[in-house]
Scaffold this motif. Sequence first.
Motif, PDB file in Angstrom:
ATOM      1  N   GLY A   1      92.678  71.979  33.366  1.00 47.77           N
ATOM      2  CA  GLY A   1      92.751  71.070  33.856  1.00 47.77           C
ATOM      3  C   GLY A   1      94.077  70.330  33.126  1.00 47.77           C
ATOM      4  N   VAL A   2      94.720  69.282  33.489  1.00 48.67           N
ATOM      5  CA  VAL A   2      95.917  68.600  32.245  1.00 48.67           C
ATOM      6  C   VAL A   2      95.740  67.322  32.137  1.00 48.67           C
ATOM      7  N   THR A   3      95.595  66.775  30.500  1.00 44.17           N
ATOM      8  CA  THR A   3      95.132  65.683  29.871  1.00 44.17           C
ATOM      9  C   THR A   3      96.061  65.404  28.340  1.00 44.17           C
ATOM     10  N   THR A   4      95.738  64.364  28.380  1.00 42.59           N
ATOM     11  CA  THR A   4      96.548  63.637  26.881  1.00 42.59           C
ATOM     12  C   THR A   4      95.854  64.153  25.768  1.00 42.59           C
ATOM     13  N   ASP A   5      96.416  64.922  24.727  1.00 38.29           N
ATOM     14  CA  ASP A   5      95.644  65.316  23.579  1.00 38.29           C
ATOM     15  C   ASP A   5      95.362  63.784  22.753  1.00 38.29           C
ATOM     16  N   ASP A   6      93.791  63.514  23.691  1.00 36.33           N
ATOM     17  CA  ASP A   6      93.058  62.803  23.304  1.00 36.33           C
ATOM     18  C   ASP A   6      93.038  62.674  21.219  1.00 36.33           C
ATOM     19  N   VAL A   7      91.890  63.522  21.270  1.00 31.42           N
ATOM     20  CA  VAL A   7      92.195  63.494  19.481  1.00 31.42           C
ATOM     21  C   VAL A   7      93.066  63.609  19.191  1.00 31.42           C
ATOM     22  N   ALA A   8      94.310  63.599  19.253  1.00 33.37           N
ATOM     23  CA  ALA A   8      95.184  63.634  18.449  1.00 33.37           C
ATOM     24  C   ALA A   8      96.142  62.127  18.888  1.00 33.37           C
ATOM     25  N   GLY A   9      96.474  61.541  19.509  1.00 28.79           N
ATOM     26  CA  GLY A   9      96.486  60.141  19.760  1.00 28.79           C
ATOM     27  C   GLY A   9      95.267  59.370  19.125  1.00 28.79           C
ATOM     28  N   GLY A  10      93.950  59.706  19.312  1.00 26.54           N
ATOM     29  CA  GLY A  10      93.362  58.686  17.844  1.00 26.54           C
ATOM     30  C   GLY A  10      93.812  59.012  16.781  1.00 26.54           C
TER      31      GLY A  10
ATOM     32  N   HIS B   1      85.703  77.075  44.834  1.00 25.82           N
ATOM     33  CA  HIS B   1      86.848  75.833  45.708  1.00 25.82           C
ATOM     34  C   HIS B   1      87.649  75.475  44.089  1.00 25.82           C
ATOM     35  N   PRO B   2      88.751  75.768  45.059  1.00 23.97           N
ATOM     36  CA  PRO B   2      89.920  74.863  44.025  1.00 23.97           C
ATOM     37  C   PRO B   2      90.454  74.034  43.726  1.00 23.97           C
ATOM     38  N   TYR B   3      90.325  73.609  41.935  1.00 26.18           N
ATOM     39  CA  TYR B   3      90.489  72.359  41.370  1.00 26.18           C
ATOM     40  C   TYR B   3      91.021  72.256  40.105  1.00 26.18           C
ATOM     41  N   VAL B   4      91.374  71.313  40.070  1.00 26.11           N
ATOM     42  CA  VAL B   4      92.264  71.093  38.031  1.00 26.11           C
ATOM     43  C   VAL B   4      91.651  69.635  37.850  1.00 26.11           C
ATOM     44  N   LEU B   5      91.298  69.387  36.490  1.00 30.57           N
ATOM     45  CA  LEU B   5      90.788  67.921  36.015  1.00 30.57           C
ATOM     46  C   LEU B   5      92.323  67.239  35.652  1.00 30.57           C
ATOM     47  N   ALA B   6      92.615  66.258  35.270  1.00 29.59           N
ATOM     48  CA  ALA B   6      93.244  64.952  34.931  1.00 29.59           C
ATOM     49  C   ALA B   6      93.345  64.083  34.315  1.00 29.59           C
ATOM     50  N   ASN B   7      93.339  63.424  33.917  1.00 31.02           N
ATOM     51  CA  ASN B   7      92.541  62.460  32.635  1.00 31.02           C
ATOM     52  C   ASN B   7      91.465  62.700  32.048  1.00 31.02           C
TER      53      ASN B   7
ATOM     54  N   LEU C   1      85.123  64.776  52.045  1.00 26.28           N
ATOM     55  CA  LEU C   1      86.428  65.673  51.835  1.00 26.28           C
ATOM     56  C   LEU C   1      86.460  67.006  52.041  1.00 26.28           C
ATOM     57  N   LEU C   2      85.192  67.429  51.646  1.00 27.35           N
ATOM     58  CA  LEU C   2      85.055  69.414  52.351  1.00 27.35           C
ATOM     59  C   LEU C   2      85.211  69.134  53.328  1.00 27.35           C
ATOM     60  N   ALA C   3      84.120  68.418  54.244  1.00 30.37           N
ATOM     61  CA  ALA C   3      84.145  68.013  55.692  1.00 30.37           C
ATOM     62  C   ALA C   3      85.610  68.041  56.409  1.00 30.37           C
ATOM     63  N   ARG C   4      86.385  68.068  55.656  1.00 29.55           N
ATOM     64  CA  ARG C   4      87.974  68.135  56.428  1.00 29.55           C
ATOM     65  C   ARG C   4      88.134  68.801  55.612  1.00 29.55           C
ATOM     66  N   ARG C   5      87.768  69.864  55.504  1.00 27.89           N
ATOM     67  CA  ARG C   5      88.471  71.056  54.982  1.00 27.89           C
ATOM     68  C   ARG C   5      89.578  70.286  53.606  1.00 27.89           C
ATOM     69  N   VAL C   6      89.800  69.778  52.528  1.00 28.36           N
ATOM     70  CA  VAL C   6      90.256  69.546  52.077  1.00 28.36           C
ATOM     71  C   VAL C   6      90.381  70.810  51.004  1.00 28.36           C
ATOM     72  N   GLU C   7      91.879  71.870  51.068  1.00 27.86           N
ATOM     73  CA  GLU C   7      91.426  72.515  50.382  1.00 27.86           C
ATOM     74  C   GLU C   7      91.921  72.602  48.786  1.00 27.86           C
ATOM     75  N   GLY C   8      92.107  71.959  48.295  1.00 27.71           N
ATOM     76  CA  GLY C   8      91.524  71.963  46.599  1.00 27.71           C
ATOM     77  C   GLY C   8      91.727  70.261  46.438  1.00 27.71           C
ATOM     78  N   PHE C   9      91.006  69.884  44.977  1.00 26.23           N
ATOM     79  CA  PHE C   9      90.060  68.960  44.071  1.00 26.23           C
ATOM     80  C   PHE C   9      91.865  68.447  42.968  1.00 26.23           C
ATOM     81  N   VAL C  10      92.018  67.226  42.301  1.00 25.98           N
ATOM     82  CA  VAL C  10      92.546  67.064  41.459  1.00 25.98           C
ATOM     83  C   VAL C  10      91.095  65.562  41.329  1.00 25.98           C
ATOM     84  N   ILE C  11      90.430  65.965  39.838  1.00 27.63           N
ATOM     85  CA  ILE C  11      89.094  65.261  39.553  1.00 27.63           C
ATOM     86  C   ILE C  11      89.828  65.307  38.254  1.00 27.63           C
ATOM     87  N   CYS C  12      90.313  63.544  38.331  1.00 28.67           N
ATOM     88  CA  CYS C  12      90.287  62.490  37.302  1.00 28.67           C
ATOM     89  C   CYS C  12      88.989  61.779  36.913  1.00 28.67           C
TER      90      CYS C  12
END
Length: 336
Positions: A159-168, A145-151, A116-127
């Motif tokens: 990133g943006v995730t659920t508050d999994d400690v609170a969910g547990g 290189h820009p990135y954010v986490l999800a999941n 994906l970097l070779a295709r010059r992708v501008e940023g990543f959402v990493i799940c």
Amino acid sequence: MTARRTVTITEIARRAGVNKSTVSRALSGSSEVGGDTIARIRSIAEDLGYMRDHAAASLRTGRSGALGVLVPRVTDYVLASIYEGVTQVAHAAGYATLVSDTEDDPQLRMSQLQTLLARRVEGFVICDARLDGDEVVATLERRRHPYVLANRRLHGQPGVTTDDVAGGRLAGSHLHSLGHRRVGVLAGPEFTSTGVERAFGFADAFRAAGVLTDPRLVVSSSNSAEGGYAAMRELLERDPRITGVFATNDFAAIGAMGAAREAGRRVGGDLALVGYNDIPLAQYLPIPLTSVKSATVQMGELAARQLLTMILDENPDRSAELLGPELVVRESTMRA
């Protein structure tokens, strides 16, 4: 067959009465051009049948107009929902999205990243972030290189995730309030924040109520029906008298139902079961599943917005946002 004529930016500029640079900026969605002008130029381009050469534009500007999304499994409903949210925001902003299935394999993750970097992708959402040393995140940090986490989340990472400690905790408090004391957990893989934090929150709810859970009754499982089935069999072998089970993933909970049935246990009768994510299937099972709901589409939307801010802003938002979970009670839980 007559070859289709190539429409040029010069023709669009002549029709719109502007210079070529204005057309170029308008077609790329630049904030330097007013919204009305962008709309008018894009309308003219569509009427003329203009097709943008993204490869040439990428070489010229160093920008591809594409975002990359790394997921462990594209077939997983939760991950597909997050991707849906990402694409809605990305497409509205004029970006394409490229998704890669990494199978939670460290080497494949790095290979997909380099592609994906070779295709010059501008940023990543990493799940598919990993707690056991994440080379993908480390590589992107080194390259700035820009990135954010999800999941899944990592401490100190944007990133943006659920508050999994609170969910547990919601799951634990629910089973405790129903009178369950001999309880077990079908945790996710040990390298995932989702499995670790949900299991921790569950035990913490019992601890806060003065009850210590048995660490032997926490069994790691893949986030699949097959994994849940195998983990549930192991859990019942460790303690056949268990009355309540928390599966940190709905698909694992579905597999656990099968193992419980084979062992002569009745979910919703002599065995309470709580899942996580509240996938649509949960409410339509023969025994509707109590589950902790995650706002997965919203998670993808917010992650994409944060990523676009990183790409376009000189002072980007690198915060970690936690979305509140919600317990949805159904027939799979009952009083002990």
